[in-house]
Design a protein around this motif. Structure first.
Motif, PDB file in Angstrom:
ATOM      1  N   GLU A 104     106.494 -30.034   3.348  1.00  0.00           N
ATOM      2  CA  GLU A 104     107.218 -30.968   2.483  1.00  0.00           C
ATOM      3  C   GLU A 104     107.744 -32.132   3.313  1.00  0.00           C
ATOM      4  O   GLU A 104     108.389 -31.939   4.344  1.00  0.00           O
ATOM      5  CB  GLU A 104     108.372 -30.252   1.789  1.00  0.00           C
ATOM      6  N   GLY A 105     107.465 -33.357   2.887  1.00  0.00           N
ATOM      7  CA  GLY A 105     107.922 -34.539   3.590  1.00  0.00           C
ATOM      8  C   GLY A 105     107.045 -34.968   4.746  1.00  0.00           C
ATOM      9  O   GLY A 105     107.305 -35.997   5.372  1.00  0.00           O
ATOM     10  N   ASN A 178     102.618 -34.461   2.363  1.00  0.00           N
ATOM     11  CA  ASN A 178     103.590 -33.829   1.469  1.00  0.00           C
ATOM     12  C   ASN A 178     102.991 -32.726   0.596  1.00  0.00           C
ATOM     13  O   ASN A 178     103.174 -32.706  -0.624  1.00  0.00           O
ATOM     14  CB  ASN A 178     104.256 -34.906   0.591  1.00  0.00           C
TER      15      ASN A 178
END
Length: 233
Positions: A104-105, A178
């Protein structure tokens, strides 16, 4: 007497003018202006991107409840091959999956599978190591990794019959930023029936460890680069 008084007053007036002039020269208003790199909401406006690849070793395609983790040193996460992996008979093949994605990210990147090395702190028999071969396939479609699915499982990354000590130059697999996509890998390991001295390999074990080298890709920068116009004849 009156003239003398007027003269003194005139000198004083001149001194006052000089004094005012002196103050104007030596003193000034001070002011300064500052700026800072912000994010539009008062916070820091500069920073580094993050790049993180995670793996999942479930026996079936990962689900929402699956656990993804980081295993960044040899021997890494444990994959368990299909039944019979510790009781290979010449001609047998066994299968094991691993799935990888960005966290994530994370920004985007690519994966490149390396040839195996011995797993740290695990015993390997030299004879069996030299006899075993492997092959790897990859797909972005959730697919179980078994003998039944092998033939139709994605794109070949490592060709069939590759020895553990054989140098490889596999194609890269792309990971979107992501968590946007998943690369599903299926490993096939085979004990060839015609391996030299295969009858002397009974009771031996091997523990290969594979490394995926992940490299980040700045997708926005790549999109900003426009292809060059063809030259005019």
């Amino acid at each position: 007497m009156q003239k003398k008084t007027q003269k003194v007053w005139a000198v004083g007036a001149v001194a006052a003018v000089v004094g005012v002039g002196g103050l104007a020269t030596l003193a000034a208003w001070n002011d300064s202006e500052w700026i800072f790199a912000g994010n539009g909401d008062g916070g820091p406006g500069l920073g580094t991107s993050t790049f993180n690849v995670q793996q999942n070793r479930d026996a079936a395609p990962p689900t929402a409840a699956s656990t993804w983790d980081d295993q960044e040193a040899n021997p890494g996460g444990e994959v368990v091959f299909t039944p019979g992996a510790l009781n290979l008979t010449p001609g047998d093949s066994v299968y094991a999956p691993v799935a990888l994605k960005t966290g994530e990210g994370s920004i985007a990147g690519s994966l490149e599978l390396q040839q195996p090395v011995e797993a740290a702190d695990l015993a390997t028999s030299a004879g069996l190591w030299g006899a075993l071969t492997y092959s790897v396939k990859a797909t972005e479609t959730p697919t179980a990794c078994t003998a039944a699915t092998w033939d139709a499982f994605g794109t070949e990354v490592i060709p069939a019959g590759t020895g553990f000590d054989t140098a490889v130059a596999p194609a890269e697999q792309e990971l979107e930023a992501n968590e946007a996509n998943i690369q599903y890998y299926c490993f096939e390991v085979t004990l060839p029936a015609g391996a030299p001295g295969v009858d002397g390999l009974q009771g031996q074990t091997a523990a290969p460890a594979w490394q995926f080298i992940a490299t980040s890709v700045d997708a926005e920068a790549a999109e900003a680069v426009e292809p060059a116009e063809p030259a005019t004849p």
